[in-house]
Design an enzyme around this catalytic site. Structure first.
Site, mmCIF file in Angstrom:
data_model
loop_
_atom_site.group_PDB
_atom_site.id
_atom_site.type_symbol
_atom_site.label_atom_id
_atom_site.label_comp_id
_atom_site.label_asym_id
_atom_site.label_seq_id
_atom_site.Cartn_x
_atom_site.Cartn_y
_atom_site.Cartn_z
ATOM 1 N N ASP A 52 15.352 -14.068 16.251
ATOM 2 C CA ASP A 52 14.394 -13.571 17.238
ATOM 3 C C ASP A 52 13.634 -14.746 17.839
ATOM 4 O O ASP A 52 13.748 -15.876 17.378
ATOM 5 C CB ASP A 52 13.428 -12.545 16.625
ATOM 6 C CG ASP A 52 12.888 -12.996 15.283
ATOM 7 O OD1 ASP A 52 12.631 -14.206 15.118
ATOM 8 O OD2 ASP A 52 12.725 -12.140 14.395
ATOM 9 N N ASP A 54 9.967 -16.128 18.977
ATOM 10 C CA ASP A 54 8.513 -15.982 18.952
ATOM 11 C C ASP A 54 7.886 -16.980 19.921
ATOM 12 O O ASP A 54 8.380 -18.089 20.097
ATOM 13 C CB ASP A 54 7.980 -16.235 17.538
ATOM 14 C CG ASP A 54 8.576 -15.267 16.520
ATOM 15 O OD1 ASP A 54 8.871 -14.120 16.907
ATOM 16 O OD2 ASP A 54 8.759 -15.662 15.355
ATOM 17 N N ASP A 139 3.058 -22.131 8.185
ATOM 18 C CA ASP A 139 3.363 -22.317 6.760
ATOM 19 C C ASP A 139 4.122 -23.606 6.447
ATOM 20 O O ASP A 139 3.677 -24.425 5.655
ATOM 21 C CB ASP A 139 4.086 -21.079 6.200
ATOM 22 C CG ASP A 139 5.338 -20.688 6.976
ATOM 23 O OD1 ASP A 139 5.604 -21.296 8.040
ATOM 24 O OD2 ASP A 139 6.067 -19.794 6.517
HETATM 25 P P1 ATP Z 1 13.031 -15.947 10.652
HETATM 26 O O1 ATP Z 1 12.511 -15.038 11.762
HETATM 27 O O2 ATP Z 1 14.262 -16.665 10.955
HETATM 28 O O3 ATP Z 1 13.023 -15.292 9.316
HETATM 29 P P2 ATP Z 1 10.621 -17.373 11.230
HETATM 30 O O4 ATP Z 1 10.259 -18.798 10.920
HETATM 31 O O5 ATP Z 1 10.638 -16.998 12.670
HETATM 32 O O6 ATP Z 1 11.975 -17.116 10.517
HETATM 33 P P3 ATP Z 1 8.696 -15.280 10.890
HETATM 34 O O7 ATP Z 1 8.373 -14.520 9.653
HETATM 35 O O8 ATP Z 1 9.321 -14.570 12.035
HETATM 36 O O9 ATP Z 1 9.622 -16.483 10.429
HETATM 37 O O10 ATP Z 1 7.365 -15.991 11.347
HETATM 38 C C1 ATP Z 1 7.256 -16.685 12.584
HETATM 39 C C2 ATP Z 1 6.428 -17.950 12.405
HETATM 40 O O11 ATP Z 1 5.082 -17.600 12.049
HETATM 41 C C3 ATP Z 1 6.902 -18.867 11.292
HETATM 42 O O12 ATP Z 1 7.902 -19.736 11.737
HETATM 43 C C4 ATP Z 1 5.636 -19.576 10.898
HETATM 44 O O13 ATP Z 1 5.386 -20.658 11.772
HETATM 45 C C5 ATP Z 1 4.568 -18.536 11.109
HETATM 46 N N1 ATP Z 1 4.253 -17.801 9.870
HETATM 47 C C6 ATP Z 1 4.827 -16.658 9.439
HETATM 48 N N2 ATP Z 1 4.305 -16.253 8.286
HETATM 49 C C7 ATP Z 1 3.345 -17.133 7.962
HETATM 50 C C8 ATP Z 1 2.427 -17.263 6.882
HETATM 51 N N3 ATP Z 1 2.416 -16.376 5.887
HETATM 52 N N4 ATP Z 1 1.567 -18.318 6.898
HETATM 53 C C9 ATP Z 1 1.591 -19.208 7.903
HETATM 54 N N5 ATP Z 1 2.432 -19.149 8.937
HETATM 55 C C10 ATP Z 1 3.307 -18.133 8.980
HETATM 56 MG MG MG Z 2 10.976 -15.066 13.504
#
Ligand code: ATP
Ligand code: MG
Length: 432
Positions: A52, A54, A139
């Site tokens: 996805d 963001d 994170d």
């Molecule tokens: P994927 O969607 O591939 O699982 P992602 O990195 O996009 O990975 P998401 O859970 O969609 O993960 O979160 C989007 C972004 O938001 C992360 O890349 C991170 O930068 C931030 N993020 C998400 N959860 C947290 C958290 N608990 N603490 C700090 N930052 C976070």
């Molecule tokens: Mg994501």
């Protein structure tokens, strides 16, 4: 801030969703900043397809909502905007700023926009800030890279690119502080290590044991969401090994975690379930959380049912009660929705029913909507080395027969062993 120009990175707009490009260009045209961020930038830099897209912006949620008719503001702990394009949802987050407190010496409550518990847990975090502030609130370093689709530049404020090159997962800031703010970050650390096949940086890993117990403070509904990401993203097998290595499985499945340490066959079963799930996802076949939950809790059900049988309950009653009890205990850690707990129970109870192979019973079972899952589950138990008396093979063959042949096969089985007898227990010959 490290700015990487277009000819020094491999991100191309061709690989970015049109909807995400549209949202960013609209925001920029209104004088806002807008960047692709998080997993999408990370995955594009690694040459894989993001799941996805963001977006991070300096526009407030209200401003973003005002610009897109197809959007809505969601969340309370973190307010974000979802912009919908058909089935695709683009998540737009406003740059997050520094909140007050944030260290042990001053676990302050902050203003009304940000709140922390006395253990350092972030209860609310809606203070807005700059890109730099937003980056250090994320994170992991590899999740904090920003892509400007207008200037084609990548922004790196936390050495995320270096960690991508080193293939390591590194938390931003002081690990213990960041885990205390949000203990789920420990699960995210191991999840991304598994997904990306990266190592976990030393200090990022070292802080886990001392902070892990904080996961008990996380609401069971959030843990269930995290469970889905851990086990249904196509990397369940690697994730399980990470959870075991860092002793985190106990915060999702307490009883299972104990039993896996004691019993090799239970461990083999759970590992086989993970490998099968990953393979199904790779093959584009559907997977259900119910099946994987049934596998993760099977060792607990079996133990509980055995205890009940020892107290004198008949097998089916024992299994029924054990299923009930296992789900209700597991749900205190992980809130399992009913739409999954019901099929789990059926898969478990079916394991006994599959032993009854008289003519009409067998014919009915095959037609049951839970047969397929239950049969797959039986094969999984055998794959893990359990001796079921070749029950799997029997059902495999049965399904290939026409009605007359099926009746003959059941009759043959009746003649051989009597319908009510359970398969004889032989010594296990581990095959995995
Ligand atoms: P994927 O969607 O591939 O699982 P992602 O990195 O996009 O990975 P998401 O859970 O969609 O993960 O979160 C989007 C972004 O938001 C992360 O890349 C991170 O930068 C931030 N993020 C998400 N959860 C947290 C958290 N608990 N603490 C700090 N930052 C976070
Ligand atoms: Mg994501």
């Amino acid at each position: 801030m490290n700015v990487i120009p277009r000819d020094k990175h491999c991100i191309s707009r061709k690989n970015i969703s049109d909807s995400a490009l549209k949202v960013m260009s609209r925001l920029r045209s209104q004088g806002h900043q807008a960047y692709l961020v998080g997993g999408a930038v990370r995955d594009l830099l690694l040459g894989s397809n993001p799941k996805d897209f963001d977006i991070a912006t300096d526009a407030t949620p209200e401003e973003v909502h005002g610009l897109f008719r197809n959007s809505r503001i969601i969340g309370r702990r973190f307010r974000i905007v979802h912009v919908r394009f058909g089935r695709e949802i683009i998540e737009v987050t406003t740059f997050r700023g520094h909140h007050e407190g944030g260290n042990e010496a001053s676990p302050a409550t902050g203003g009304s926009h940000s709140r922390q518990s006395d253990k350092g847990l972030l209860l609310r975090d809606n203070v807005y800030g700059t890109l730099e502030e937003d980056a250090v609130r994320r994170d992991l370093t590899v999740n904090a890279l920003y892509y400007d689709a207008g200037k084609f530049e990548v922004f790196d404020h936390v050495n995320g690119l270096t960690d991508l090159e080193k293939r390591q997962i590194c938390i931003i800031g002081e690990p213990a502080v960041r885990y205390r703010e949000d203990p789920v970050r420990m699960l995210r650390t191991v999840r991304f290590a598994a997904k990306l096949n990266f190592d976990i940086e030393q200090n990022t890993a070292k802080a886990i044991p001392a902070c892990a117990a904080l996961l008990r403070e996380i609401p069971s509904a959030r843990l269930f969401d995290e469970f889905l990401k851990l086990f249904l993203s196509g990397y369940a097998a690697a994730t399980l090994e990470q959870l075991l290595e860092h002793d985190l499985l106990q915060f999702l499945f307490d009883e299972t975690s104990h039993l896996l340490h004691q019993d090799a066959m239970s461990l083999a079963l759970v590992r086989a379930a993970m490998a099968n799930t990953d393979k199904r996802i790779a093959d584009d076949k559907p997977v259900t959380p119910a099946f994987i939950l049934a596998a993760l809790l099977w060792p607990v059900v079996v133990r509980t049912a055995a205890q009940q049988e020892n107290r004198g309950d008949p097998p089916m009653v024992a299994m029924h009660n054990a299923s009930q009890q296992t789900i209700s205990e597991a749900s205190q850690q992980l809130s399992i929705p009913r739409r999954f707990s019901q099929p789990m129970r059926e898969i478990w109870e079916f394991q006994l029913r599959l032993q009854r192979r008289q003519g009409k019973k067998a014919a009915e079972l095959v037609e049951h909507r839970r047969f397929r899952a239950a049969y797959d589950f039986l094969l999984l138990r055998e794959q893990a080395g359990e001796d079921t008396g070749d029950l799997g093979e029997w059902w495999t063959e049965y399904q290939t027969l026409d009605m007359d042949q099926r009746l003959a096969k059941s009759a043959e089985h009746n003649g051989k062993s009597g319908s009510r007898r359970r398969p004889r227990k032989r010594r296990n010959n581990q095959q995995t």
